[in-house]
Design a protein around this motif. Structure first.
Motif, PDB file in Angstrom:
ATOM      1  N   PHE A   1     -61.014 -11.100  27.952  1.00 15.03           N
ATOM      2  CA  PHE A   1     -60.040 -10.823  28.801  1.00 15.03           C
ATOM      3  C   PHE A   1     -59.507  -9.292  28.205  1.00 15.03           C
ATOM      4  CE2 PHE A   1     -55.386 -10.470  29.475  1.00 15.03           C
ATOM      5  CZ  PHE A   1     -55.310 -10.220  30.819  1.00 15.03           C
ATOM      6  N   ILE A   2     -59.432  -9.210  26.840  1.00 20.59           N
ATOM      7  CA  ILE A   2     -58.798  -7.989  26.363  1.00 20.59           C
ATOM      8  C   ILE A   2     -59.808  -6.696  27.031  1.00 20.59           C
ATOM      9  CG2 ILE A   2     -58.410  -6.734  24.249  1.00 20.59           C
ATOM     10  CD1 ILE A   2     -56.377  -8.774  25.045  1.00 20.59           C
ATOM     11  N   GLY A   3     -61.122  -7.343  26.797  1.00 22.40           N
ATOM     12  CA  GLY A   3     -62.236  -6.077  27.395  1.00 22.40           C
ATOM     13  C   GLY A   3     -61.899  -6.064  28.887  1.00 22.40           C
ATOM     14  N   THR A   4     -61.763  -6.852  29.752  1.00 21.19           N
ATOM     15  CA  THR A   4     -61.314  -6.528  31.030  1.00 21.19           C
ATOM     16  C   THR A   4     -60.185  -5.817  31.440  1.00 21.19           C
ATOM     17  OG1 THR A   4     -59.922  -8.695  31.459  1.00 21.19           O
ATOM     18  CG2 THR A   4     -62.446  -8.773  31.598  1.00 21.19           C
ATOM     19  N   VAL A   5     -59.047  -5.915  30.508  1.00 24.29           N
ATOM     20  CA  VAL A   5     -58.016  -5.191  30.489  1.00 24.29           C
ATOM     21  C   VAL A   5     -58.287  -3.492  30.393  1.00 24.29           C
ATOM     22  CG1 VAL A   5     -55.662  -4.624  29.584  1.00 24.29           C
ATOM     23  CG2 VAL A   5     -56.382  -6.825  30.019  1.00 24.29           C
ATOM     24  N   TRP A   6     -59.118  -3.468  29.123  1.00 26.83           N
ATOM     25  CA  TRP A   6     -59.521  -2.171  28.889  1.00 26.83           C
ATOM     26  C   TRP A   6     -60.200  -1.460  30.045  1.00 26.83           C
ATOM     27  CZ3 TRP A   6     -58.931   2.311  26.523  1.00 26.83           C
ATOM     28  CH2 TRP A   6     -60.118   3.031  26.469  1.00 26.83           C
ATOM     29  N   ASN A   7     -61.353  -2.294  30.483  1.00 25.20           N
ATOM     30  CA  ASN A   7     -62.044  -1.934  31.541  1.00 25.20           C
ATOM     31  C   ASN A   7     -61.532  -1.249  32.880  1.00 25.20           C
ATOM     32  OD1 ASN A   7     -64.432  -2.270  30.065  1.00 25.20           O
ATOM     33  ND2 ASN A   7     -64.735  -4.178  31.017  1.00 25.20           N
ATOM     34  N   THR A   8     -60.445  -2.185  33.224  1.00 27.40           N
ATOM     35  CA  THR A   8     -59.661  -1.965  34.431  1.00 27.40           C
ATOM     36  C   THR A   8     -58.672  -0.680  34.145  1.00 27.40           C
ATOM     37  OG1 THR A   8     -59.478  -4.271  34.796  1.00 27.40           O
ATOM     38  CG2 THR A   8     -57.982  -2.862  35.871  1.00 27.40           C
ATOM     39  N   VAL A   9     -58.144  -0.543  32.980  1.00 28.43           N
ATOM     40  CA  VAL A   9     -57.301   0.733  32.646  1.00 28.43           C
ATOM     41  C   VAL A   9     -58.239   1.972  32.740  1.00 28.43           C
ATOM     42  CG1 VAL A   9     -55.961   1.997  31.130  1.00 28.43           C
ATOM     43  CG2 VAL A   9     -55.627  -0.610  31.460  1.00 28.43           C
ATOM     44  N   LEU A  10     -59.495   1.816  32.280  1.00 25.84           N
ATOM     45  CA  LEU A  10     -60.497   2.940  32.129  1.00 25.84           C
ATOM     46  C   LEU A  10     -60.833   3.157  33.411  1.00 25.84           C
ATOM     47  CD1 LEU A  10     -61.932   5.020  30.215  1.00 25.84           C
ATOM     48  CD2 LEU A  10     -63.704   3.244  30.187  1.00 25.84           C
ATOM     49  N   PHE A  11     -60.897   2.293  34.183  1.00 25.00           N
ATOM     50  CA  PHE A  11     -61.594   2.369  35.646  1.00 25.00           C
ATOM     51  C   PHE A  11     -60.177   3.368  36.458  1.00 25.00           C
ATOM     52  CE2 PHE A  11     -61.525   1.509  40.042  1.00 25.00           C
ATOM     53  CZ  PHE A  11     -62.931   1.422  40.582  1.00 25.00           C
ATOM     54  N   VAL A  12     -59.363   2.742  36.253  1.00 24.28           N
ATOM     55  CA  VAL A  12     -58.035   3.607  37.106  1.00 24.28           C
ATOM     56  C   VAL A  12     -58.020   4.863  36.536  1.00 24.28           C
ATOM     57  CG1 VAL A  12     -55.484   3.621  37.318  1.00 24.28           C
ATOM     58  CG2 VAL A  12     -56.738   1.440  37.209  1.00 24.28           C
ATOM     59  N   VAL A  13     -58.168   5.193  35.181  1.00 22.14           N
ATOM     60  CA  VAL A  13     -58.081   6.836  34.737  1.00 22.14           C
ATOM     61  C   VAL A  13     -59.368   7.643  35.146  1.00 22.14           C
ATOM     62  CG1 VAL A  13     -58.278   7.959  32.320  1.00 22.14           C
ATOM     63  CG2 VAL A  13     -56.821   6.082  32.321  1.00 22.14           C
ATOM     64  N   MET A  14     -60.377   7.036  35.382  1.00 22.03           N
ATOM     65  CA  MET A  14     -61.555   7.551  36.027  1.00 22.03           C
ATOM     66  C   MET A  14     -61.460   8.236  37.503  1.00 22.03           C
ATOM     67  SD  MET A  14     -64.969   6.294  34.310  1.00 22.03           S
ATOM     68  CE  MET A  14     -64.556   4.592  34.666  1.00 22.03           C
TER      69      MET A  14
ATOM     70  N   LEU B   1     -59.597  -3.658  41.183  1.00 23.58           N
ATOM     71  CA  LEU B   1     -60.895  -3.550  41.351  1.00 23.58           C
ATOM     72  C   LEU B   1     -61.607  -4.927  41.371  1.00 23.58           C
ATOM     73  CD1 LEU B   1     -63.613  -1.953  41.267  1.00 23.58           C
ATOM     74  CD2 LEU B   1     -63.316  -2.187  38.791  1.00 23.58           C
ATOM     75  N   PHE B   2     -62.579  -5.378  42.420  1.00 21.92           N
ATOM     76  CA  PHE B   2     -63.047  -6.533  42.284  1.00 21.92           C
ATOM     77  C   PHE B   2     -64.367  -6.499  43.088  1.00 21.92           C
ATOM     78  CE2 PHE B   2     -64.029 -10.662  44.629  1.00 21.92           C
ATOM     79  CZ  PHE B   2     -64.220 -11.448  43.632  1.00 21.92           C
ATOM     80  N   GLY B   3     -64.482  -6.277  44.439  1.00 22.19           N
ATOM     81  CA  GLY B   3     -65.796  -6.449  45.124  1.00 22.19           C
ATOM     82  C   GLY B   3     -66.780  -5.589  44.616  1.00 22.19           C
TER      83      GLY B   3
END
Length: 310
Positions: A84-97, A246-248
């Motif tokens: 879960f912590i990894g998914t939070v990091w992935n999502t935040v990084l995706f928003v930043v990108m 982000l999901f689909g």
């Protein structure tokens, strides 16, 4: 002979003729106009919000009618769950990108296509046309682009003698590949919002700047940007909220892999709730996502509003 008649304050007030049908207090009948909206707002937004908070404090299973109150145990598990912590990091990084690119490229396209000729109209339709595609169609297109064997990108790389790259199976490239797909898909919407804002700027301002021999950069910095700051704030907040969900793209392109490198929070919630049937755990993850989105959107809102006021 005239008679001086003096009325007392009470009688004078009573003598004032009031308009027929005038209301003294609030007209509660006006509430009937907003009642349908309030009913749907409570049923579809307020109730699910508090229901989700309550579910996040339960140990519940979709196939088990009995639920046990667990307090904050689900949240404690989440903060100790490395996936879960990894998914939070992935999502935040995706928003930043993605969000800064949406603002920069969307504004650049709007500035380039803010003309009334047929070419600009056709290009606006092309760029906005991708936004109406479904996520399934978008992922099929980009899967064919990213295929390491016969994909379009691999074929171009082979022409230049380069080795094809397996974007979907490389941990460091999977999330950026999803970001590129999303930008290609959604860029038409911020472009149209910026375009609408640009067309509301009075032309007299640019004519006055031209008379003062102002350069294009000076006109952009002193006229265009101040005039579209509120639209820019809307675009940024909207895209922050949208890209945190982000999901689909992640599910259809990479299934969260490789090794959870591209798994976002919503995909984690889906897997916990509808594959593992752990509803309480999934609800707790949903509430954390809601808080992250709210904090990010509010922080951007207050920061941008402060700059606008200055």
């Amino acid at each position: 002979e005239m008679t001086d008649v003096t009325l007392s304050p009470g009688k004078a007030a009573a003598a004032v003729k009031r308009p027929t049908g005038a209301s003294i207090g609030p007209r509660w009948s006006n509430a009937l106009f907003v009642a349908p909206y309030m009913v749907f707002y409570v049923v579809l937004l307020v109730y699910p919000l508090f229901k989700g908070i309550w579910m996040s404090m339960l140990e519940s299973d979709m196939f088990d009618d009995t639920s046990k109150f667990a307090g904050l145990a689900n949240y404690y598990r989440l903060f100790n769950d490395k996936i879960f912590i990894g998914t939070v990091w992935n999502t935040v990084l995706f928003v930043v990108m993605t969000v800064p690119v949406f603002v920069a490229i969307g504004l650049l396209l709007a500035l380039s296509l803010n003309r009334s000729d047929r070419t600009s109209a056709s290009l606006r339709a092309i760029f906005f046309g991708t936004s109406v595609l479904s996520v399934t169609i978008v992922t099929i297109i980009w899967k064919m682009m990213y295929m390491p064997g016969n994909g379009a990108i691999a074929s171009i790389m082979k022409l230049f003698g380069l080795e094809p790259i397996a974007f979907m199976t490389t941990a460091s490239l999977a999330l950026p590949a999803i970001a590129i797909t999303t930008i290609w898909w959604i860029i038409g919407l911020p472009m149209m919002l910026f375009l609408a804002a640009l067309q509301q700027i009075p032309g007299e301002l640019y004519e006055a700047a031209a008379l003062d021999n102002a350069s294009r950069w000076r006109s952009f910095w002193s006229i265009t940007l101040p005039s579209i700051r509120r639209t820019m704030l809307v675009v940024v907040i909207y895209e922050i909220v949208a890209q945190f969900q982000l999901f689909g793209q992640a599910q259809l392109l990479t299934q969260g892999g490789p090794n959870n490198a591209s798994r976002p929070i919503v995909l984690f919630i889906y897997e916990q709730g509808f594959r593992s049937w752990n509803l309480g755990y999934a609800a707790a993850a949903s509430e954390i996502l809601f808080l992250i989105m709210a904090v990010a959107a509010l922080a951007q809102f207050f920061a941008s509003r402060k700059r606008v006021e200055e």
